[in-house]
Scaffold this motif. Structure first.
Motif, PDB file in Angstrom:
ATOM      1  N   GLY A  92       0.785  -1.229   0.000  1.00 20.10           N
ATOM      2  CA  GLY A  92       0.000   0.000   0.000  1.00 20.10           C
ATOM      3  C   GLY A  92       0.817   1.278   0.000  1.00 20.10           C
ATOM      4  N   ILE A  93       2.108   1.194  -0.253  1.00 18.19           N
ATOM      5  CA  ILE A  93       2.961   2.383  -0.220  1.00 18.19           C
ATOM      6  C   ILE A  93       2.602   3.357  -1.335  1.00 18.19           C
ATOM      7  CG2 ILE A  93       5.342   3.221  -0.427  1.00 18.19           C
ATOM      8  CD1 ILE A  93       6.166   0.515   0.931  1.00 18.19           C
ATOM      9  N   ALA A  94       2.403   2.859  -2.541  1.00 21.84           N
ATOM     10  CA  ALA A  94       2.045   3.746  -3.662  1.00 21.84           C
ATOM     11  C   ALA A  94       0.745   4.482  -3.359  1.00 21.84           C
ATOM     12  CB  ALA A  94       1.932   2.946  -4.958  1.00 21.84           C
ATOM     13  N   LYS A  95      -0.231   3.766  -2.848  1.00 23.47           N
ATOM     14  CA  LYS A  95      -1.522   4.390  -2.525  1.00 23.47           C
ATOM     15  C   LYS A  95      -1.344   5.474  -1.470  1.00 23.47           C
ATOM     16  CE  LYS A  95      -6.171   3.443  -1.028  1.00 23.47           C
ATOM     17  NZ  LYS A  95      -7.012   2.640  -0.199  1.00 23.47           N
ATOM     18  N   ARG A  96      -0.546   5.203  -0.460  1.00 29.38           N
ATOM     19  CA  ARG A  96      -0.325   6.200   0.586  1.00 29.38           C
ATOM     20  C   ARG A  96       0.415   7.430   0.050  1.00 29.38           C
ATOM     21  NH1 ARG A  96       2.097   3.856   5.855  1.00 29.38           N
ATOM     22  NH2 ARG A  96       1.789   6.029   6.472  1.00 29.38           N
ATOM     23  N   LEU A  97       1.380   7.221  -0.835  1.00 28.71           N
ATOM     24  CA  LEU A  97       2.083   8.354  -1.438  1.00 28.71           C
ATOM     25  C   LEU A  97       1.134   9.195  -2.287  1.00 28.71           C
ATOM     26  CD1 LEU A  97       5.441   6.625  -2.380  1.00 28.71           C
ATOM     27  CD2 LEU A  97       5.184   8.536  -0.777  1.00 28.71           C
ATOM     28  N   ILE A  98       0.259   8.543  -3.032  1.00 26.92           N
ATOM     29  CA  ILE A  98      -0.726   9.277  -3.843  1.00 26.92           C
ATOM     30  C   ILE A  98      -1.664  10.062  -2.942  1.00 26.92           C
ATOM     31  CG2 ILE A  98      -2.677   9.001  -5.423  1.00 26.92           C
ATOM     32  CD1 ILE A  98      -1.071   6.558  -6.594  1.00 26.92           C
ATOM     33  N   GLU A  99      -2.085   9.479  -1.837  1.00 32.43           N
ATOM     34  CA  GLU A  99      -2.959  10.183  -0.890  1.00 32.43           C
ATOM     35  C   GLU A  99      -2.280  11.432  -0.342  1.00 32.43           C
ATOM     36  OE1 GLU A  99      -3.799   7.029   1.867  1.00 32.43           O
ATOM     37  OE2 GLU A  99      -5.483   6.276   0.663  1.00 32.43           O
ATOM     38  N   VAL A 100      -0.974  11.350  -0.085  1.00 30.05           N
ATOM     39  CA  VAL A 100      -0.233  12.521   0.396  1.00 30.05           C
ATOM     40  C   VAL A 100      -0.205  13.604  -0.679  1.00 30.05           C
ATOM     41  CG1 VAL A 100       2.080  13.338   1.038  1.00 30.05           C
ATOM     42  CG2 VAL A 100       1.128  11.307   2.116  1.00 30.05           C
ATOM     43  N   VAL A 101      -0.007  13.213  -1.931  1.00 27.96           N
ATOM     44  CA  VAL A 101      -0.022  14.197  -3.025  1.00 27.96           C
ATOM     45  C   VAL A 101      -1.411  14.822  -3.141  1.00 27.96           C
ATOM     46  CG1 VAL A 101       0.197  14.509  -5.527  1.00 27.96           C
ATOM     47  CG2 VAL A 101       1.891  13.149  -4.286  1.00 27.96           C
ATOM     48  N   GLU A 102      -2.460  14.011  -3.018  1.00 23.15           N
ATOM     49  CA  GLU A 102      -3.820  14.549  -3.079  1.00 23.15           C
ATOM     50  C   GLU A 102      -4.070  15.540  -1.945  1.00 23.15           C
ATOM     51  OE1 GLU A 102      -6.532  11.239  -3.205  1.00 23.15           O
ATOM     52  OE2 GLU A 102      -5.802  10.595  -5.173  1.00 23.15           O
ATOM     53  N   ARG A 103      -3.636  15.201  -0.751  1.00 24.85           N
ATOM     54  CA  ARG A 103      -3.802  16.107   0.396  1.00 24.85           C
ATOM     55  C   ARG A 103      -3.030  17.414   0.156  1.00 24.85           C
ATOM     56  NH1 ARG A 103      -3.548  12.634   4.087  1.00 24.85           N
ATOM     57  NH2 ARG A 103      -1.291  12.483   4.284  1.00 24.85           N
ATOM     58  N   HIS A 104      -1.793  17.286  -0.336  1.00 26.75           N
ATOM     59  CA  HIS A 104      -0.986  18.466  -0.660  1.00 26.75           C
ATOM     60  C   HIS A 104      -1.704  19.321  -1.709  1.00 26.75           C
ATOM     61  CE1 HIS A 104       2.394  20.914  -1.983  1.00 26.75           C
ATOM     62  NE2 HIS A 104       2.256  20.413  -3.193  1.00 26.75           N
ATOM     63  N   ALA A 105      -2.275  18.682  -2.715  1.00 25.50           N
ATOM     64  CA  ALA A 105      -2.979  19.415  -3.773  1.00 25.50           C
ATOM     65  C   ALA A 105      -4.154  20.200  -3.189  1.00 25.50           C
ATOM     66  CB  ALA A 105      -3.459  18.440  -4.848  1.00 25.50           C
ATOM     67  N   ARG A 106      -4.949  19.544  -2.369  1.00 26.25           N
ATOM     68  CA  ARG A 106      -6.099  20.229  -1.761  1.00 26.25           C
ATOM     69  C   ARG A 106      -5.636  21.399  -0.889  1.00 26.25           C
ATOM     70  NH1 ARG A 106      -8.283  14.717  -1.341  1.00 26.25           N
ATOM     71  NH2 ARG A 106     -10.278  14.660  -2.455  1.00 26.25           N
ATOM     72  N   GLU A 107      -4.607  21.160  -0.086  1.00 29.65           N
ATOM     73  CA  GLU A 107      -4.104  22.201   0.823  1.00 29.65           C
ATOM     74  C   GLU A 107      -3.561  23.409   0.081  1.00 29.65           C
ATOM     75  OE1 GLU A 107      -1.263  20.066   3.182  1.00 29.65           O
ATOM     76  OE2 GLU A 107      -2.815  19.185   4.476  1.00 29.65           O
ATOM     77  N   THR A 108      -3.107  23.213  -1.140  1.00 27.94           N
ATOM     78  CA  THR A 108      -2.551  24.325  -1.918  1.00 27.94           C
ATOM     79  C   THR A 108      -3.557  24.907  -2.912  1.00 27.94           C
ATOM     80  OG1 THR A 108      -1.574  22.796  -3.530  1.00 27.94           O
ATOM     81  CG2 THR A 108      -0.187  23.475  -1.667  1.00 27.94           C
ATOM     82  N   GLY A 109      -4.818  24.454  -2.829  1.00 28.34           N
ATOM     83  CA  GLY A 109      -5.873  25.029  -3.651  1.00 28.34           C
ATOM     84  C   GLY A 109      -6.052  24.419  -5.025  1.00 28.34           C
ATOM     85  N   ALA A 110      -5.359  23.338  -5.309  1.00 29.84           N
ATOM     86  CA  ALA A 110      -5.541  22.668  -6.605  1.00 29.84           C
ATOM     87  C   ALA A 110      -6.901  21.978  -6.631  1.00 29.84           C
ATOM     88  CB  ALA A 110      -4.427  21.652  -6.842  1.00 29.84           C
ATOM     89  N   VAL A 111      -7.460  21.835  -7.818  1.00 32.35           N
ATOM     90  CA  VAL A 111      -8.765  21.169  -7.955  1.00 32.35           C
ATOM     91  C   VAL A 111      -8.637  19.753  -8.499  1.00 32.35           C
ATOM     92  CG1 VAL A 111      -9.992  23.357  -8.213  1.00 32.35           C
ATOM     93  CG2 VAL A 111      -9.210  22.137 -10.259  1.00 32.35           C
ATOM     94  N   ARG A 112      -7.393  19.361  -8.835  1.00 32.10           N
ATOM     95  CA  ARG A 112      -7.202  18.017  -9.379  1.00 32.10           C
ATOM     96  C   ARG A 112      -5.744  17.604  -9.281  1.00 32.10           C
ATOM     97  NH1 ARG A 112      -6.256  18.760 -15.474  1.00 32.10           N
ATOM     98  NH2 ARG A 112      -5.683  20.945 -15.545  1.00 32.10           N
ATOM     99  N   VAL A 113      -5.527  16.301  -9.384  1.00 34.23           N
ATOM    100  CA  VAL A 113      -4.187  15.732  -9.501  1.00 34.23           C
ATOM    101  C   VAL A 113      -4.112  15.106 -10.887  1.00 34.23           C
ATOM    102  CG1 VAL A 113      -2.599  13.946  -8.669  1.00 34.23           C
ATOM    103  CG2 VAL A 113      -3.890  15.323  -7.031  1.00 34.23           C
ATOM    104  N   THR A 114      -3.022  15.349 -11.590  1.00 35.55           N
ATOM    105  CA  THR A 114      -2.836  14.795 -12.926  1.00 35.55           C
ATOM    106  C   THR A 114      -1.584  13.926 -12.944  1.00 35.55           C
ATOM    107  OG1 THR A 114      -1.563  16.716 -13.671  1.00 35.55           O
ATOM    108  CG2 THR A 114      -3.952  16.776 -14.033  1.00 35.55           C
TER     109      THR A 114
END
Length: 158
Positions: A92-114
């Motif tokens: 589950g490491i890849a999934k957890r890393l993606i979740e961190v990127v998603e959280r970072h994206a939301r915290e910085t005002g992004a509306v999506r991850v690409t």
């Protein structure tokens, strides 16, 4: 215990991160055309990436098990060089890393991850689809006429 955290230049060795990226992408050597740029990463190229990108690491008992870059591009955060040590896959490491990127994206005002994923890597495409990513287009690498990669995104509910 697995710790997922941002890169810290005061404590993290870029040479170890380069080695992790190379281990993670080694199975694609000779499989992908053109070859993955991850296999030619160096300490210098990662240092340059860090000038404009965030790097998140998965660390376990002092050993890097995973890494991912996150780059702000307009209203999105681009997820790049997702790397998991072959010895640590299936945990589950890849999934957890993606979740961190998603959280970072939301915290910085992004509306999506690409992200971009090679068409030859159908298991990777399926993995991203299971996490809610959808195809947004296809691209051909320089010198290729047919598409070689797929663009994907995951939009956040506003």
């Amino acid at each position: 215990m697995m710790d997922i955290r941002p890169y810290d230049p005061a404590r993290d060795d870029l040479a170890e991160i380069v080695a992790l990226v190379h281990r993670a992408f080694a199975e694609y050597r000779g499989v992908l055309k053109p070859e993955s740029g991850a296999l030619s990463e160096t300490v210098e190229s990662l240092a340059k990436r860090l000038e404009k990108n965030r790097l998140f690491l998965a660390e376990e008992v002092g050993k890097f098990r995973g890494a991912v870059f996150a780059t702000r591009k307009g209203d999105a955060v681009y997820l790049d060089r997702l790397s998991v040590d072959p010895e640590a896959r299936g945990r589950g490491i890849a999934k957890r890393l993606i979740e961190v990127v998603e959280r970072h994206a939301r915290e910085t005002g992004a509306v999506r991850v690409t992200l971009g994923v090679r068409l030859a890597l159908s298991q990777n495409i399926s993995f991203f689809q299971r996490l809610g990513f959808v195809e947004t287009g296809r691209q051909a690498h320089a010198g290729f006429y047919a598409p070689t990669s797929m663009d994907m995104e995951k939009r956040f509910i506003q």
